[in-house]
Write a protein that holds these residues in place. Structure first.
Motif, short mmCIF file in Angstrom:
data_model
loop_
_atom_site.label_atom_id
_atom_site.label_comp_id
_atom_site.label_asym_id
_atom_site.label_seq_id
_atom_site.Cartn_x
_atom_site.Cartn_y
_atom_site.Cartn_z
N PHE A 67 -1.62 4.92 5.71
CA PHE A 67 -1.54 6.09 6.59
C PHE A 67 -0.20 6.80 6.45
O PHE A 67 0.13 7.68 7.25
CB PHE A 67 -1.77 5.67 8.04
CG PHE A 67 -3.13 5.09 8.27
CD1 PHE A 67 -4.21 5.90 8.59
CD2 PHE A 67 -3.35 3.73 8.09
CE1 PHE A 67 -5.47 5.36 8.77
CE2 PHE A 67 -4.61 3.19 8.27
CZ PHE A 67 -5.68 4.01 8.61
N VAL A 118 -3.86 10.54 3.80
CA VAL A 118 -4.80 9.44 3.91
C VAL A 118 -5.99 9.71 3.01
O VAL A 118 -6.63 10.76 3.10
CB VAL A 118 -5.28 9.24 5.37
CG1 VAL A 118 -6.22 8.04 5.45
CG2 VAL A 118 -4.09 9.06 6.30
N TRP A 150 -10.20 5.74 4.74
CA TRP A 150 -10.56 6.02 6.13
C TRP A 150 -12.02 5.66 6.40
O TRP A 150 -12.34 5.01 7.39
CB TRP A 150 -10.27 7.49 6.42
CG TRP A 150 -10.52 7.90 7.83
CD1 TRP A 150 -11.55 8.65 8.31
CD2 TRP A 150 -9.71 7.58 8.98
NE1 TRP A 150 -11.44 8.82 9.66
CE2 TRP A 150 -10.33 8.18 10.10
CE3 TRP A 150 -8.54 6.86 9.15
CZ2 TRP A 150 -9.80 8.07 11.37
CZ3 TRP A 150 -8.03 6.74 10.43
CH2 TRP A 150 -8.65 7.35 11.52
N GLY A 190 0.47 10.27 12.30
CA GLY A 190 -0.43 11.25 11.70
C GLY A 190 -0.13 12.61 12.29
O GLY A 190 0.58 12.74 13.29
#
Length: 594
Positions: free
Chosen positions: A292, A296, A301, A179
């Motif tokens: 992911f 996202v 999430w 991320g």
């Protein structure tokens, strides 16, 4: 006449006025020259940079991350080309009145929140000539909308990028995901070459080995027009792909383990008892790593965060449970090695055992009769181990537990591992201000009470019984290779310790575990594998007010162990031999080609 009254000027007056003008001009020229010198000498570099940035732009070219491969070089994680949306603050800040309109337009076109875009823009303003990454993995439709309005979006750029793909959707907790770097992470990692907008490992191996995997970014310096359109490429630096990780995991065995756990909550760990290789590691429930990769979705999430079954928890290393009856092998080792019991000593099991009128029952209501330690392991007689534990005493149980690696982290190369708990009398006194009672020793001797272990620790205990007492540090990476496939480094097996057990003690415990699988009276007969000698120990873990957990540990072949397995199924509502042992059998069948 009028001119007759005018007196002629003296030459000195003209000279004075001329001198004043000359001084003024000289001072003005001097100030102008000083200003010019200051701009050229002191500020020249900055102005030159600004001037060049009016006409040129550096477009980042993100380096693809290294691959993650299983032990047979099957690809678990790779990359595919992608495009990301960037916004360069320096270009937009030259027209401050455009900041809010541009942010609003970008929010409308991309579906991103205006506040999110503004926050990233402000954060990136500390490094104004580098773009803030606003969105990953642009699709063609969004890219078309943005290009149509490029003239209205100063500072916008499209960045050549890549995103993670998962050819085999396995081992989500082990592999982890990437991320965008957070401010907190950047503060800690900036001196290691990280920049705002970088994609970094957030969990699992992606996080632990981020420096190995991340590669080196490249870029293109391009000439642009007033509207930000690229006119020509001035210079180009190719990115360097990160190094790859060859893992100890066996993808086929991992698949079998995941299929066996199904929709249950729990964990399965398989180790090579000869070196600590992690052959499989499953934690359920889990998540889809592909969720992911790229942007996202908010709904995904939120759903994962609100799931009461905590799918982000890696139960193999973060779930702590009483080990139940699988701990009886540790009690047996402590009792035999301290001389508290002998191989011939028998306990009388009538289904119930009293201490001060308080009853402690065996799982077999009718009892096992007079029983010695080998058969007590085979049939998992609770009352035998109550009495053996009382003879051994709590401190010896504690000490041998620690020797088997319980109560401390194994050091596996994953983040967030928990140490568990091995209690003793001093611990209870310090934490609860109460003495240690005989009943506490009874419960500890069968793996209940305060004792807490992880499934990975259970697997290391099974591996140590299998290999003669050696504790190998579990590890998931076998070697690091370059993008071209050349060896960069190799992970050598590391010993964590050695449990000093006599050959007779080892033989007794191993025989008892083998008969638990081979004999019909054994509690682990459902783990039997055709043509392979298997040793196992079942466990049923009380979990009031909820249903019992089921546990099982095993290793095989007994004469030359190659694999050790630990299975834990939460709230199974049945015995370890009924629920967990068949899962281990399926893995052993797959491992030995049955």
């Amino acid at each position: 006449m009028l001119w007759e009254n005018l007196a002629p000027r003296k030459p000195q007056q003209y000279y004075i006025r001329l001198q004043r003008v000359a001084v003024g001009v000289t001072v003005a020229m001097a100030l102008l020259l000083l200003r010019l010198a200051w701009m050229q000498l002191w500020m020249g570099k900055e102005y030159r940079s600004q001037a060049e940035n009016n006409a040129t732009r550096t477009v980042p070219w993100r380096a693809p991350r290294g691959l993650l491969l299983d032990r047979h070089l099957r690809v678990l994680v790779s990359n595919q080309p992608a495009l990301s949306l960037g916004l360069t603050p320096a270009e937009l800040l030259r027209r401050p009145e455009m900041v809010d309109p541009v942010i609003q337009r970008l929010a409308s076109l991309t579906g991103l929140g205006a506040e999110e875009i503004h926050e990233k823009f402000v954060r990136q303003s500390k490094r104004p000539f580098a773009p803030a990454r606003l969105s990953q993995d642009l699709d063609r439709a969004m890219l078309g909308r943005l290009e149509e309005r490029r003239d209205q979006l100063p500072g916008m750029m499209v960045i050549a990028d890549s995103k993670r793909v998962y050819p085999l959707p396995l081992a989500a907790h082990v592999l982890g995901y990437v991320g965008e770097i957070s401010e907190k992470q950047l503060d800690a990692m900036e001196d290691q070459g990280y920049r705002m907008g970088d994609m970094v490992g957030q969990t699992g191996l992606e996080a632990v080995y981020d420096q190995v995997l991340k590669g080196e970014d490249g870029g293109r310096q391009v000439r642009i027009d007033a509207h930000g359109h690229e006119l020509s490429v001035l210079a180009e630096t190719q990115p360097r792909t990160g190094n790859s990780l060859v893992l100890t995991l066996d993808a086929a065995l991992q698949q079998v383990a995941e299929d066996q756990m199904g929709r249950n909550a729990g964990a399965i760990v398989a180790l090579d008892p000869r070196n600590g290789d992690v052959l499989a590691m499953v934690s359920k429930p889990d998540f889809q790593s592909s969720d992911f990769s790229g942007r996202v979705k908010h709904g995904v999430w939120s759903r994962l965060l609100q799931d009461e079954r905590t799918p982000f928890t890696n139960r193999a290393i973060q779930g702590v449970y009483p080990p139940g009856s699988v701990f009886k092998v540790v009690t047996a080792a402590a009792a035999l090695e301290t001389g508290a019991v002998t191989p011939q000593w028998r306990a009388e099991c009538y289904g119930i055992f009293y201490i001060a009128n308080w009853p402690y029952r065996c799982w077999k209501e009718t009892g096992h009769g007079a029983i010695a330690i080998e058969q007590a392991i085979t049939e998992s007689c609770d009352i035998y181990f109550y009495q053996a534990g009382l003879r051994t005493k709590v401190q010896a149980l504690h000490d041998y537990s620690v020797r088997f690696g319980l109560g401390r982290k194994t050091g596996v190369d994953l983040p967030g591992e928990k140490a568990g708990l091995v209690p003793d009398a001093a611990w209870k006194e310090n934490t609860q201000s109460m003495p240690w009672f005989p009943g506490n020793t009874i419960m500890m001797s069968i793996g209940q009470g305060y004792l807490q272990v992880t499934p990975l620790q259970m697997a290391t205990v099974a591996a140590a019984i299998a290999n003669g007492g050696t504790l190998w540090k579990p590890h998931l990476v076998s070697r690091v290779t370059s993008p071209e496939g050349e060896l960069v480094s190799e992970v050598k097996p590391q010993k964590m310790g050695q449990v000093a057990l006599s050959p007779e003690t080892l033989r007794l415990i191993q025989r008892g575990m083998t008969k638990a699988v081979d004999e019909r009276r054994g509690t682990a007969w459902r783990a039997r594998v055709e043509g392979v000698s298997v040793a196992g120990k079942t466990g049923t873990i009380q979990n009031p007010p909820f249903a019992d957990h089921a546990a099982f540990v095993a290793f095989a072949p007994v004469e030359n162990p190659q694999i050790a397995i630990a299975v834990l199924v939460e709230n199974a509502g049945s015995e370890g031999g009924v629920v967990a042992a068949p899962m281990a059998k399926a893995m052993l069948d797959a491992y030995f080609g049955k």
